[in-house]
Scaffold this active site. Sequence first.
Site, PDB file in Angstrom:
ATOM      1  N   THR A  77       4.382  -8.830  15.379  1.00  0.00           N
ATOM      2  CA  THR A  77       3.212  -9.489  14.796  1.00  0.00           C
ATOM      3  C   THR A  77       2.272  -8.400  14.323  1.00  0.00           C
ATOM      4  OG1 THR A  77       3.372 -11.265  16.424  1.00  0.00           O
ATOM      5  CG2 THR A  77       1.256 -11.023  15.361  1.00  0.00           C
TER       6      THR A  77
ATOM      7  N   SER B 243       1.969  -7.972  -0.592  1.00  0.00           N
ATOM      8  CA  SER B 243       2.794  -8.841   0.248  1.00  0.00           C
ATOM      9  C   SER B 243       2.151 -10.199   0.507  1.00  0.00           C
ATOM     10  CB  SER B 243       3.171  -8.146   1.554  1.00  0.00           C
ATOM     11  OG  SER B 243       2.123  -8.213   2.468  1.00  0.00           O
TER      12      SER B 243
ATOM     13  N   THR C  46       3.321 -20.617  21.606  1.00  0.00           N
ATOM     14  CA  THR C  46       1.992 -20.360  22.167  1.00  0.00           C
ATOM     15  C   THR C  46       1.092 -19.614  21.190  1.00  0.00           C
ATOM     16  OG1 THR C  46       0.747 -19.253  23.914  1.00  0.00           O
ATOM     17  CG2 THR C  46       2.876 -18.270  23.340  1.00  0.00           C
ATOM     18  N   GLN C  47      -0.200 -19.897  21.284  1.00  0.00           N
ATOM     19  CA  GLN C  47      -1.192 -19.144  20.496  1.00  0.00           C
ATOM     20  C   GLN C  47      -1.409 -17.749  21.071  1.00  0.00           C
ATOM     21  OE1 GLN C  47      -4.874 -21.338  20.282  1.00  0.00           O
ATOM     22  NE2 GLN C  47      -3.903 -23.115  19.367  1.00  0.00           N
TER      23      GLN C  47
ATOM     24  N   THR D 213       0.815  -1.223   0.000  1.00  0.00           N
ATOM     25  CA  THR D 213       0.000   0.000   0.000  1.00  0.00           C
ATOM     26  C   THR D 213       0.847   1.272   0.000  1.00  0.00           C
ATOM     27  OG1 THR D 213      -1.652  -1.181   1.263  1.00  0.00           O
ATOM     28  CG2 THR D 213      -1.815   1.192   1.300  1.00  0.00           C
TER      29      THR D 213
END
Length: 344
Positions: A167, A60, A279-280, A15
Amino acid sequence: MANQPNILLIYTGGTIGMIKDYETNALKAFNFEKLLDRIPELRQLNCSIDTHSFEEPIDSSNMNTDYYVTIAEVIEEKYSEFDGFVILTGSDTMSYTSSALSFMLEDLAKPIIFTGSQLPIGHLRTDAKENLITSIEIACSRKNNLPIITEVCLYFEYKLYRANRTTKINTERFEAFASMNYPPLVESGVHLDFNFDLLHQPKEYDQKLIVRKSLISDVIILKLFPGITEKAIKAILDIPDLKGVVLETYGSGNAPTYPWFVKLLEKSIQNGTHIVNVTQCVGGSIIFGHYETSIELKRIGVIDGKDITTESAIAKLMYLLGEDIPKKEFKNLYEKPLRGELDF
Ligand code: ASP
């Protein structure tokens, strides 16, 4: 280093590089050759800027390991010529790409800063200008005539993060990224506030850059959920040539204790597949053995991903699998921080 730092801006797509064609109302790719004409503010920075653009910029979502290598090769070729690199990619997979580059570029002693934006650079309320200008300013920052940043980072919305700790957490807000397990390296307010204690320190500033390009893509991310079936897990672990699995478990590394589940994982590990426990949760760490439900994973040889992100975990698997590490050493090496991606 020249008197004025020399920055290479690499545009891969996303973008940030779009402008609106006011006749057709459509978004189109921005010509980076004309960057300084479009963003005259850049002239006020105390550096010179050169640009390199992918011939065909990509969204991406189409990022892959071949493009990782392309980016790494541009940096490799231009490493001695430039004092820092700012890489523009779409934000959707930026944490994956920048994590991968952090492993591919070994013995780095110059800044590599990934950035992008939520709104195109030509948009009235764009976040692109701030992200781009501050990324370049940080890439130029020196102390005692040496670069302050010497690692792969990601800059978004007033914060510079260690890339392999990030993240993407929001599709809507300008603050699109988080680094839950490592504080920001720099915060941008009236001044640039560097958190010097958190920064990577190179062994030497004139060390030779090593570029690792053999990434293995025979890996998968397997996210557990209550009710996941035996046939689903079996089908995944039976994928031909599978070499690595990032297993997203619950909480501090917990998984079902059903015998079929543990046996499937154990068989896969015995057959040579590396399975990493992450871990989630968005923050915090694996604590193997904290609950009964993770003891079995430890016993069968699952790798402890500690507080690594999923994006970094998959990148680290691709990288280490490409390095031909003996099976016995793989787990040990994976569990150590190689680029500051996990706490020891
Ligand atoms: N879909 C775009 C991309 O990741 C979004 C962005 O640029 O932020 O390429």
